[in-house]
Write an enzyme that holds these catalytic residues in place. Sequence first.
Site, PDB file in Angstrom:
ATOM      1  N   ASP A 242       0.929  -1.298   0.218  1.00  0.00           N
ATOM      2  CA  ASP A 242       0.024  -0.128   0.022  1.00  0.00           C
ATOM      3  C   ASP A 242       0.775   1.138   0.085  1.00  0.00           C
ATOM      4  OD1 ASP A 242      -2.297   1.284   0.216  1.00  0.00           O
ATOM      5  OD2 ASP A 242      -2.274   1.462   2.366  1.00  0.00           O
TER       6      ASP A 242
ATOM      7  N   LYS B  47     -13.163  12.192   9.318  1.00  0.00           N
ATOM      8  CA  LYS B  47     -13.581  12.290   7.848  1.00  0.00           C
ATOM      9  C   LYS B  47     -14.726  13.454   7.836  1.00  0.00           C
ATOM     10  CE  LYS B  47     -12.394   7.545   7.246  1.00  0.00           C
ATOM     11  NZ  LYS B  47     -11.104   7.776   6.640  1.00  0.00           N
TER      12      LYS B  47
ATOM     13  N   HIS C  68      -9.602   4.119  -1.312  1.00  0.00           N
ATOM     14  CA  HIS C  68      -8.816   4.529  -0.116  1.00  0.00           C
ATOM     15  C   HIS C  68      -9.525   5.230   0.772  1.00  0.00           C
ATOM     16  CE1 HIS C  68      -4.545   3.601  -1.523  1.00  0.00           C
ATOM     17  NE2 HIS C  68      -5.322   3.191  -2.611  1.00  0.00           N
ATOM     18  N   GLY C  69      -9.011   5.363   2.218  1.00  0.00           N
ATOM     19  CA  GLY C  69      -9.581   6.208   3.052  1.00  0.00           C
ATOM     20  C   GLY C  69     -11.018   6.053   3.315  1.00  0.00           C
TER      21      GLY C  69
ATOM     22  N   ASP D 294      -7.630   0.454   7.142  1.00  0.00           N
ATOM     23  CA  ASP D 294      -6.817   0.593   8.148  1.00  0.00           C
ATOM     24  C   ASP D 294      -7.203   1.325   9.691  1.00  0.00           C
ATOM     25  OD1 ASP D 294      -4.225   0.773   9.505  1.00  0.00           O
ATOM     26  OD2 ASP D 294      -3.387   2.046   7.943  1.00  0.00           O
TER      27      ASP D 294
END
Length: 384
Positions: free
Chosen positions: A98, A198, A228-229, A273
Site C-alpha cells: 500500500d 472524515k 482509499h480512506g 486501516d
Amino acid sequence: MPLIPLRPLLAATQRYGFAQGAFNVNSVIQAEAVIAAHEMFRSAAILQGADLANAFMGGNADFLKGTLEDKQRGARLIGEAVKKLSQDSPIPVVLHLDHGKDFASVKAAIDGGFTSVMIDGSHLPFAENVELTREVVQYAHERGITVEGELGVLSGVEDDVFSDQSTYTNPLKAVEFCKKTGVDCLAISYGTKHGAVKGENVQLRKEIVIAVTENLKHEGIFGVLVSHGSSLVPRYIVEKINQLGGTIKGANGIPMEELKSVIKAGIGKINIDTDLRLAVTRNIREYLAGNNSAAENPALKAIAELMNQKPEQFDPRGYLVPIMDSFITGQTTDPQVLDIFKRIKQGVQEVVGTLIVEFGSVGSSAKVEAVSLEEMAQRYQRNS
C-alpha cells in the site's frame, strides 16, 4: 494455497459485483487474524503492508523515518510469514503493498514476496505520475505482479500520506492514465479521506466512480477502481476508547450505505486501516483496565504509560514499542503478552468479519481463479 496476484481477484469483483476489503497489517499476528476471518467466511483475502509499515516490521520504531533497508527487512519478514499462512489456507490470499512511494520501495516489496503493489504518484504532475507508474507496471508485470496506481489526491493523514485538501479525480484523465500505464486497478479521489476524522454525513461523489467505470468499459480497458480512506470509524468503538481514558475527538467515518452504493457503481477494492487500529486499541485498553496484575508486568506497565501520555493515540505502533519485536513476530513466552495478542486478534477479526459480510465477499474464494505469478506473467506478455 500459494499466494496469488491481485489481478484474478479484481476480475472476480468486476464479474460478480462485490467488493473486496483490503486490510492493512503491521505484524504477523494481525496477518494471522485477517486470514482466519476470511477463512471463516470462505472469502478471498487481501492483506496490505503499507510502505512505512514495512519499515516498522523491519525493526524501526521510528518508522516515519524508515530507510530502504528497514523496508527490505520488513517486506521479507511479512512476505515469508504470509506465504506460509497462505500455503496452509484453503482460500486465495494476496499480499499487497500500500502506498509505495518510489520504485525502490516497490522493488523491495516484490523482492520480499508481495504479489501486488501500489505505486502512489498522485503527488506528481500527471505526466510524471504516468512515467513512474508505467515503469513500475513494466517491472511488475514481467514477474506476474499486479499494479495499482493512483490519480487524484485524498485529504487526511495516514503514515506519511498527508494532504489538507482533496483533488477529485477527472474521469477522462483516469481513462488516459490507465491506457498509458497499463495498471490493473486505480485508486481514485471521490470524497473519501484518510484517517479517523472524515467529517460528518460524508456523501461520496458516486458520479465520478460511474463515469470512470463506464469510460473504461467503452474503451475496452480493464481497470477496477479502488477506494482509499474508507474506514467507517465505528462510533461504539470510539466511545469505548474514550470511556477508558482515550481522547479521540471529531472521529467520523464513511457511512456504510455510501460505500455500498459505490460498490454497485464500480468500486472493487476498499482499503481499511483506521478501523483495525481503533478496535485493537479499545481491546488493549479494556484488558489493561480490567487486569490489576498488568501493572506488575514491566512491559504492560510501559504500554499503559505510553497510552496515558498520548490518550489521542490509537495507532498500536505508537504504544506497543515495549513489546515491538514480539508484536511483529508473534513470538513470546510471557503469558500476559500472549493475552494482549489474543485481544489484538479479536479486534482485527471483529472489523474484518463485519466488512466481509457488508462488502458482499462472503464465499468469494470459490469465484477467484488461483493463478500463479508465472502464469500471470505469461498472460501479461500475451496481452502486451
